[in-house]
Design a protein around this motif. Sequence first.
Motif, PDB file in Angstrom:
ATOM      1  N   ALA A   1      -7.162   9.024   1.798  1.00  0.00           N
ATOM      2  CA  ALA A   1      -6.145   8.547   2.736  1.00  0.00           C
ATOM      3  C   ALA A   1      -6.450   7.132   3.218  1.00  0.00           C
ATOM      4  O   ALA A   1      -5.535   6.356   3.485  1.00  0.00           O
ATOM      5  CB  ALA A   1      -6.028   9.496   3.919  1.00  0.00           C
TER       6      ALA A   1
ATOM      7  N   LYS B   1      -6.522  -1.185  -0.821  1.00  0.00           N
ATOM      8  CA  LYS B   1      -5.420  -1.598  -1.691  1.00  0.00           C
ATOM      9  C   LYS B   1      -5.920  -1.742  -3.130  1.00  0.00           C
ATOM     10  O   LYS B   1      -5.245  -1.321  -4.084  1.00  0.00           O
ATOM     11  CB  LYS B   1      -4.849  -2.919  -1.177  1.00  0.00           C
ATOM     12  CG  LYS B   1      -3.724  -3.460  -2.023  1.00  0.00           C
ATOM     13  CD  LYS B   1      -3.263  -4.792  -1.474  1.00  0.00           C
ATOM     14  CE  LYS B   1      -2.245  -5.421  -2.426  1.00  0.00           C
ATOM     15  NZ  LYS B   1      -1.852  -6.749  -1.996  1.00  0.00           N
TER      16      LYS B   1
ATOM     17  N   LYS C   1       0.903   4.205  -2.833  1.00  0.00           N
ATOM     18  CA  LYS C   1       0.688   5.613  -2.478  1.00  0.00           C
ATOM     19  C   LYS C   1       1.867   6.471  -2.952  1.00  0.00           C
ATOM     20  O   LYS C   1       1.679   7.592  -3.441  1.00  0.00           O
ATOM     21  CB  LYS C   1       0.502   5.752  -0.959  1.00  0.00           C
ATOM     22  CG  LYS C   1      -0.861   5.298  -0.484  1.00  0.00           C
ATOM     23  CD  LYS C   1      -1.005   5.523   1.018  1.00  0.00           C
ATOM     24  CE  LYS C   1      -2.369   5.112   1.524  1.00  0.00           C
ATOM     25  NZ  LYS C   1      -2.525   5.331   2.964  1.00  0.00           N
TER      26      LYS C   1
ATOM     27  N   SER D   1      -4.422  12.549  -6.809  1.00  0.00           N
ATOM     28  CA  SER D   1      -5.039  12.572  -5.474  1.00  0.00           C
ATOM     29  C   SER D   1      -5.806  11.263  -5.227  1.00  0.00           C
ATOM     30  O   SER D   1      -6.350  10.659  -6.150  1.00  0.00           O
ATOM     31  CB  SER D   1      -5.963  13.775  -5.339  1.00  0.00           C
ATOM     32  OG  SER D   1      -7.015  13.680  -6.250  1.00  0.00           O
ATOM     33  N   TYR D   2      -5.854  10.874  -3.972  1.00  0.00           N
ATOM     34  CA  TYR D   2      -6.536   9.639  -3.545  1.00  0.00           C
ATOM     35  C   TYR D   2      -6.989   9.833  -2.103  1.00  0.00           C
ATOM     36  O   TYR D   2      -6.504  10.724  -1.405  1.00  0.00           O
ATOM     37  CB  TYR D   2      -5.622   8.418  -3.684  1.00  0.00           C
ATOM     38  CG  TYR D   2      -4.322   8.539  -2.922  1.00  0.00           C
ATOM     39  CD1 TYR D   2      -4.241   8.119  -1.596  1.00  0.00           C
ATOM     40  CD2 TYR D   2      -3.189   9.105  -3.516  1.00  0.00           C
ATOM     41  CE1 TYR D   2      -3.059   8.260  -0.903  1.00  0.00           C
ATOM     42  CE2 TYR D   2      -2.013   9.243  -2.812  1.00  0.00           C
ATOM     43  CZ  TYR D   2      -1.948   8.804  -1.502  1.00  0.00           C
ATOM     44  OH  TYR D   2      -0.788   8.951  -0.784  1.00  0.00           O
TER      45      TYR D   2
ATOM     46  N   ASP E   1       1.645   9.606  -5.427  1.00  0.00           N
ATOM     47  CA  ASP E   1       2.167  10.926  -5.010  1.00  0.00           C
ATOM     48  C   ASP E   1       3.151  11.460  -6.050  1.00  0.00           C
ATOM     49  O   ASP E   1       3.150  12.652  -6.353  1.00  0.00           O
ATOM     50  CB  ASP E   1       2.845  10.811  -3.645  1.00  0.00           C
ATOM     51  CG  ASP E   1       1.845  10.638  -2.501  1.00  0.00           C
ATOM     52  OD1 ASP E   1       0.646  10.942  -2.710  1.00  0.00           O
ATOM     53  OD2 ASP E   1       2.248  10.163  -1.401  1.00  0.00           O
TER      54      ASP E   1
ATOM     55  N   LEU F   1      -6.346   1.677  -4.782  1.00  0.00           N
ATOM     56  CA  LEU F   1      -5.033   2.255  -5.120  1.00  0.00           C
ATOM     57  C   LEU F   1      -4.434   1.565  -6.352  1.00  0.00           C
ATOM     58  O   LEU F   1      -3.861   2.218  -7.234  1.00  0.00           O
ATOM     59  CB  LEU F   1      -4.083   2.152  -3.927  1.00  0.00           C
ATOM     60  CG  LEU F   1      -4.462   3.001  -2.705  1.00  0.00           C
ATOM     61  CD1 LEU F   1      -3.524   2.695  -1.537  1.00  0.00           C
ATOM     62  CD2 LEU F   1      -4.433   4.486  -3.019  1.00  0.00           C
TER      63      LEU F   1
ATOM     64  N   ILE G   1       0.842  -1.209   0.000  1.00  0.00           N
ATOM     65  CA  ILE G   1       0.000   0.000   0.000  1.00  0.00           C
ATOM     66  C   ILE G   1       0.870   1.248   0.000  1.00  0.00           C
ATOM     67  O   ILE G   1       0.598   2.225  -0.727  1.00  0.00           O
ATOM     68  CB  ILE G   1      -0.979  -0.022   1.189  1.00  0.00           C
ATOM     69  CG1 ILE G   1      -2.016  -1.134   0.981  1.00  0.00           C
ATOM     70  CG2 ILE G   1      -1.661   1.312   1.380  1.00  0.00           C
ATOM     71  CD1 ILE G   1      -2.927  -1.377   2.163  1.00  0.00           C
ATOM     72  N   GLU G   2       1.924   1.241   0.792  1.00  0.00           N
ATOM     73  CA  GLU G   2       2.829   2.403   0.841  1.00  0.00           C
ATOM     74  C   GLU G   2       3.494   2.640  -0.513  1.00  0.00           C
ATOM     75  O   GLU G   2       3.662   3.783  -0.955  1.00  0.00           O
ATOM     76  CB  GLU G   2       3.889   2.202   1.932  1.00  0.00           C
ATOM     77  CG  GLU G   2       3.341   2.269   3.349  1.00  0.00           C
ATOM     78  CD  GLU G   2       2.627   3.592   3.663  1.00  0.00           C
ATOM     79  OE1 GLU G   2       3.126   4.664   3.238  1.00  0.00           O
ATOM     80  OE2 GLU G   2       1.562   3.547   4.312  1.00  0.00           O
TER      81      GLU G   2
END
Length: 195
Positions: free
Chosen positions: A178, A182, A166, A175-176, A170, A185, A162-163
Amino acid sequence: MSNKIWYLPGPFHRYQEDVKVLAREAGLRIIDANVTAIRDDAAEDVPTVTVKTVARSEPESPLVVVTGQASLDQKELIGKLQAESAAIRVLIESAEGLTPLEHPEAGELPIRLFDALSGIHQGIAGIKAERDSLSTENESLRGEVTSLKAAASKPADDSAEIEALKAALDAAKVSYRANASKEALEKLVAELSKE
C-alpha cells in the motif's frame, strides 16, 4: 603720623563681622595686608575679627598662581599643560566625529584618552562587521525559508500518476504494498506488459 591704619588681609567679605563698620567706630583706616609689605603707622589696638567658615561638599582644587617672575620650570609646565589641553580638545573633536582620530604627539592624558577611544572605535567596528555578517546570513535564511514554504505548499504532482499505476495493477489483480513508491509501482506495471 598717628597709628590709625589697620592692616587686614583681604578680601574683607570673608570675615563674619562688618570690618568697615568696625574700622569706622575705632577711627581706623583699613588697608589690605596682602598688597603691601610695609606696615608703617600700623594701629596697635585693632578689633578682633573671625573668618567665616564655609561648608564645602568637595575639596577645593589647587590653583596655579603665575606671577610675572615665573621660573623656567613653571613656564615649561604651563607649556606642557597647554599642549595637553590642545591635544585633548582635538581628541574630543574626533570623538564627536568632527575630525579623524589621530595619535597625539605627547602628553600622558591625551595618549591614554587616544588609547581608550581607539579601543572603543575598534569595538564598534567589530560590532558593525558582525552585524553586517548576521544581516547577510539572515537574508539568506529568509530566502531558504521562503523556498521551503513554496515547496511545501505545492500539491504532490505524483499522486495522480500513482493512483493510475495502482488502478492498472488492481485490474491485473497484481498485489503490491500500500505504501509502495512510484518507482516500485512503475516496475510492477512494466513487468505486466512483458507477460
